[in-house]
Design a protein around this motif. Sequence first.
Motif, PDB file in Angstrom:
ATOM      1  N   ARG A 133      21.611  79.934 121.083  1.00  0.00           N
ATOM      2  CA  ARG A 133      20.261  79.396 120.973  1.00  0.00           C
ATOM      3  C   ARG A 133      19.253  80.264 121.701  1.00  0.00           C
ATOM      4  NH1 ARG A 133      21.239  75.084 123.289  1.00  0.00           N
ATOM      5  NH2 ARG A 133      22.154  74.019 121.511  1.00  0.00           N
TER       6      ARG A 133
ATOM      7  N   ARG B 126      12.867  85.450 117.994  1.00  0.00           N
ATOM      8  CA  ARG B 126      11.646  84.895 117.401  1.00  0.00           C
ATOM      9  C   ARG B 126      10.417  85.296 118.204  1.00  0.00           C
ATOM     10  NH1 ARG B 126      13.285  80.241 117.168  1.00  0.00           N
ATOM     11  NH2 ARG B 126      12.337  79.369 119.080  1.00  0.00           N
ATOM     12  N   HIS B 127      10.549  85.354 119.545  1.00  0.00           N
ATOM     13  CA  HIS B 127       9.449  85.762 120.408  1.00  0.00           C
ATOM     14  C   HIS B 127       9.065  87.210 120.166  1.00  0.00           C
ATOM     15  CE1 HIS B 127       6.912  86.076 123.931  1.00  0.00           C
ATOM     16  NE2 HIS B 127       7.633  87.154 124.324  1.00  0.00           N
TER      17      HIS B 127
ATOM     18  N   GLU C 229      15.899  82.332 120.131  1.00  0.00           N
ATOM     19  CA  GLU C 229      14.526  82.167 120.609  1.00  0.00           C
ATOM     20  C   GLU C 229      13.936  83.496 121.057  1.00  0.00           C
ATOM     21  OE1 GLU C 229      14.600  79.290 123.658  1.00  0.00           O
ATOM     22  OE2 GLU C 229      14.982  77.568 122.317  1.00  0.00           O
TER      23      GLU C 229
END
Length: 320
Positions: free
Chosen positions: A16, A23-24, A20
Amino acid sequence: MMTTPTPEPSPDDVARGLAEFERHLAEQVPTLPEALPVESGGETKRVQRLRAEVAEAHQLAALQGDDAPLLLDTAKVRKRRKQAREAARLHELGQDPAMRAWQAARMRRLLVAVAMVSLTLALAWSTAGVQAFAAEDAPAWSPAWMFAWLVEPFMSMALLFVVGARAYLATRGQPIISRTLVRIEGLFLALTFGMNVWPYLPWSLPQGETFKVSGVVLHILGPTIAVAIVLALPIVLSAFAALDHSQGGGGLTGLTYSANAHDPVRAPGPDVARLIDRARTLIAAGELPELPSAYRLQRALRCGMDDARVVRDALVKEAT
């Protein structure tokens, strides 16, 4: 002091966190522009558009030196040329003798109509004055008062009969030359004039009324106009009948002309007597009326207009 050991992350937590982080990073890196589409041959659409524009400019530059479009008539030029051609043909048609005769006949009809309407109105204007003279002191709507309205109409009808006959025959080139008819016209007009004016003269006014010039002028207006029309109409129509429609419209001509004659114009001289004898012979043979106009004499005798007038005056003098 005792420390609590940190729990070891599970594999799901690690996956996870990596998702993230990716995506950042995707949000922070700017989007690169898409590459321009490339057509066959390695040229972009922009290059092709510019190439087409340059080719069009070369073609326009080559055609711009040709003056052929400037030689063409515009719609406005064609309209003006059409109007000019139409005006020229109308002018040419206006010189045709038949057209000139038609124009003269139309103008003559118009003048006669205007003159007769004016004469009728002038006589109608004087009807009230004549009625006041004829009725005298008769009560309104009495038989004498009503019959007084008929005095002017029957005199006017008689006058219009004489004027109409003279006017019509003048249009046919045979004006009536009669002192009797002139006296009859003068008698009718004098009666109308006198009956209109008499009640308004100083010695005819009732006692206590003052003389007014305006009253006399208003009541002589109708008879005066009637006299003018009666005297002028036959003269005008005789002039129309003597028109020579074969004459050109290039300017004024003198009294002497011979457009219908085959011999040159000659001034009145000793040979006028021969023309008078010739005219008498034609009248006796029925080829000319008893009192022909100068125009008819010029056509029949083939002489100048001055000679024709002398012959006409001589025949009129013999008839009277």
